[in-house]
Design an enzyme around this catalytic site. Sequence first.
Site, short mmCIF file in Angstrom:
data_model
loop_
_atom_site.label_atom_id
_atom_site.label_comp_id
_atom_site.label_asym_id
_atom_site.label_seq_id
_atom_site.Cartn_x
_atom_site.Cartn_y
_atom_site.Cartn_z
N ASP A 1 -61.52 -86.42 87.12
CA ASP A 1 -61.49 -84.98 86.83
C ASP A 1 -62.53 -84.63 85.78
O ASP A 1 -62.87 -85.45 84.92
CB ASP A 1 -60.08 -84.61 86.34
CG ASP A 1 -59.86 -83.10 86.36
OD1 ASP A 1 -60.63 -82.38 87.01
OD2 ASP A 1 -58.90 -82.65 85.69
N ASN B 1 -57.88 -79.05 97.30
CA ASN B 1 -59.31 -78.76 97.12
C ASN B 1 -59.91 -77.94 98.27
O ASN B 1 -60.99 -77.36 98.14
CB ASN B 1 -60.14 -80.04 96.92
CG ASN B 1 -59.94 -80.70 95.57
OD1 ASN B 1 -60.15 -81.90 95.41
ND2 ASN B 1 -59.53 -79.93 94.56
#
Length: 252
Positions: free
Chosen positions: A29, A77
């Site tokens: 991330d 996503n």
Amino acid sequence: MSSKPAFPSSSSTTDDRLPLPVHVAIIMDGNGRWAKKRSWMRVKGHEQGASTVRTIVRASRKIGIKVLTLYAFSSENWQRPAKEIRALMHLLKKFLKTEEKEMVENNIRLHAIGDIDRLPGDVVRRLNAVQRATAAGRGMQLNLALSYGSRGEIAHMTRCLAEKVRDGNLELKDIDEEMISNHLFTAGLPDPDLLIRTSGEMRISNFLLWQIAYSEIFVTDTLWPDFTEEEYLSIIDAYRQRERRFGKTVPS
Ligand code: FPP
């Protein structure tokens, strides 16, 4: 001969420290924030992130990690802007193309986990080709979690078991934890010993919910594009100094 590599147990060691983790899982991330800090487009962060993927795959193979699972694209996503999704798919294809040779040479087997059919056709074809080319790899398994969500995986497993019961191929009483594990995308693999998340967020984000029941968790503030082999090794070292009790008490 078994078609699957044998995984050593991580539960015994000759010194006081834990042995090397067999399975490391990483939530990569911070690519977007890395780019934003430089007033660059988010895709620049993903490009640099892909380079970190290469570094960490190499380091894992070098030190003897047997399974590395990377969260590369979540089912959530898909809600990102189309341009960013296209860029991520392009990077993934490029990575598969440039890394295939090295994976074969280094005995690394690639395995994609997730709702793979949702990915663009050219990416699926490339993934299949690299999975075929690396199928004999016994040095390390690299799992790329793509279009992956753990709740979706659990729903898929549930449908699969329900279908077997409906068709008379499975009895309800035979459904146990092992059977559930064997119907997840990670079937046949040991659960992650170590889960790392970069960029400081204290979240699991729908990643391997069943499999991380007893994983040791490390969160670092470092953004994924800045994550280095040195930091990775220091986290592994810190992991080895932890005590894993699996819900039991410590022997006195
Ligand atoms: C999180 O950063 C990262 C991703 C959504 C994708 C991970 C992709 C890569 C590391 C590069 C390509 C992968 C491979 C396997 C070649 P973010 O965009 O959520 O960052 P932010 O939270 O700072 O916005």
